[in-house]
Design a protein around this motif. Structure first.
Motif, short mmCIF file in Angstrom:
data_model
loop_
_atom_site.label_atom_id
_atom_site.label_comp_id
_atom_site.label_asym_id
_atom_site.label_seq_id
_atom_site.Cartn_x
_atom_site.Cartn_y
_atom_site.Cartn_z
N GLU A 167 12.22 4.55 -10.73
CA GLU A 167 11.40 5.72 -11.00
C GLU A 167 12.24 7.00 -11.00
O GLU A 167 12.06 7.87 -11.84
N LEU A 168 13.18 7.10 -10.06
CA LEU A 168 14.04 8.28 -10.02
C LEU A 168 14.88 8.38 -11.29
O LEU A 168 15.04 9.46 -11.84
N HIS A 177 9.11 -7.81 -0.20
CA HIS A 177 8.27 -6.70 -0.66
C HIS A 177 9.03 -5.38 -0.59
O HIS A 177 8.93 -4.54 -1.50
N LEU A 178 9.79 -5.18 0.49
CA LEU A 178 10.59 -3.96 0.61
C LEU A 178 11.64 -3.88 -0.49
O LEU A 178 11.90 -2.80 -1.02
N ALA A 179 12.22 -5.01 -0.85
CA ALA A 179 13.20 -5.02 -1.94
C ALA A 179 12.55 -4.63 -3.26
O ALA A 179 13.13 -3.87 -4.05
N ALA A 180 11.33 -5.10 -3.49
CA ALA A 180 10.61 -4.75 -4.72
C ALA A 180 10.28 -3.26 -4.75
O ALA A 180 10.45 -2.59 -5.78
N VAL A 181 9.81 -2.73 -3.62
CA VAL A 181 9.49 -1.30 -3.56
C VAL A 181 10.76 -0.47 -3.73
O VAL A 181 10.76 0.55 -4.43
N THR A 182 11.86 -0.89 -3.11
CA THR A 182 13.13 -0.18 -3.26
C THR A 182 13.57 -0.14 -4.71
O THR A 182 13.98 0.91 -5.22
N SER A 183 13.46 -1.26 -5.37
CA SER A 183 13.83 -1.32 -6.79
C SER A 183 12.95 -0.40 -7.62
O SER A 183 13.44 0.32 -8.52
N ALA A 212 0.83 -1.21 0.00
CA ALA A 212 0.00 0.00 0.00
C ALA A 212 0.86 1.26 0.00
O ALA A 212 0.57 2.22 -0.72
N TRP A 213 1.95 1.27 0.79
CA TRP A 213 2.83 2.43 0.81
C TRP A 213 3.46 2.64 -0.57
O TRP A 213 3.54 3.76 -1.06
N GLY A 214 3.91 1.54 -1.19
CA GLY A 214 4.50 1.65 -2.53
C GLY A 214 3.51 2.20 -3.54
O GLY A 214 3.84 3.04 -4.38
N ALA A 215 2.25 1.73 -3.46
CA ALA A 215 1.23 2.21 -4.38
C ALA A 215 0.91 3.69 -4.13
O ALA A 215 0.76 4.48 -5.07
N ARG A 252 16.94 0.37 5.61
CA ARG A 252 16.97 0.12 7.06
C ARG A 252 15.85 -0.82 7.47
O ARG A 252 16.04 -1.70 8.30
N ALA A 253 14.66 -0.64 6.89
CA ALA A 253 13.54 -1.52 7.22
C ALA A 253 13.83 -2.95 6.78
O ALA A 253 13.51 -3.91 7.49
N GLN A 254 14.44 -3.09 5.60
CA GLN A 254 14.82 -4.43 5.13
C GLN A 254 15.80 -5.08 6.11
O GLN A 254 15.62 -6.24 6.50
N ALA A 255 16.83 -4.35 6.50
CA ALA A 255 17.84 -4.90 7.40
C ALA A 255 17.23 -5.24 8.76
O ALA A 255 17.53 -6.30 9.33
#
Length: 189
Positions: free
Chosen positions: A144-145, A133-139, A7-10, A104-107
């Motif tokens: 996007e940047l 999921h965090l890795a996917a959002v990070t990617s 949800a955060w990623g979306a 940091r959240a992933q770690a």
């Protein structure tokens, strides 16, 4: 936990940077580009007109009716443009903060999952799914940047672009102020 990450990623995808109000973003870019073109065109026309007026009539430099409004117009244009580039750069730079928080959240999730895998294997699996999921959002955030950074006058908002725009406007302002000072000195003599 994984639904919160998704949800955060979306939500970030919808409201961050150029994704939020894409049509408005392009309209602002288009209007700023038109304004910049008119700005530099008016300078060229004003300088050419002043040159031919001075050559045809009295051979004097620029008059106060030409230079003072030009200096004020330059200042009125340069300040909002500098703020626009600065804020666009800050939006681009905020992505680094997002990436750092995601890492940091992933770690942290991976560390907790490894610590509790013998005590609560189900929760450890949930945390490992969250790490994925965090890795996917990070990617996604990184890509996007790279693919659609914030822009000003259709140029990526970076310190070099700020320097280029403000230096060119500043150079014209300095030249106009020097012309105005020369006119004041010649008229007082």
């Amino acid at each position: 936990l994984t639904t919160n990450i998704t949800a955060w990623g979306a939500l970030r995808r919808v409201v961050h940077g150029r994704n939020f109000g894409r049509v408005v973003f392009y309209k602002i870019q288009f209007y700023t580009t038109i304004l910049l073109t008119l700005f530099f065109s008016s300078i060229v026309l004003q300088v050419a007109g002043s040159y031919y007026t001075a050559r045809d009539y009295d051979g004097q430099g620029f008059g106060d009716d030409v230079d003072l409004p030009a200096i004020l117009r330059l200042a009125c244009f340069a300040v909002p443009l500098a703020f626009q580039v600065y804020y666009a750069y800050q939006v681009n730079r905020s992505v680094a903060d997002h990436l750092q928080a995601l890492s940091r959240a992933q770690a942290a999730n991976l560390d907790v999952a490894n610590r509790i895998k013998t005590v609560n294997p189900q929760r450890a699996e949930e945390l490992k799914d969250a790490v994925d999921h965090l890795a996917a959002v990070t990617s996604e955030v990184e890509h996007e940047l790279e693919s659609s950074p914030m822009k000003v006058v259709f140029m990526e908002a970076r310190p070099a672009v700020v320097s280029l725009l403000i230096s060119s406007i500043g150079a014209v302002v300095v030249l106009r102020i020097r012309g105005f000072e020369d006119w004041v000195q010649s008229s007082s003599a």
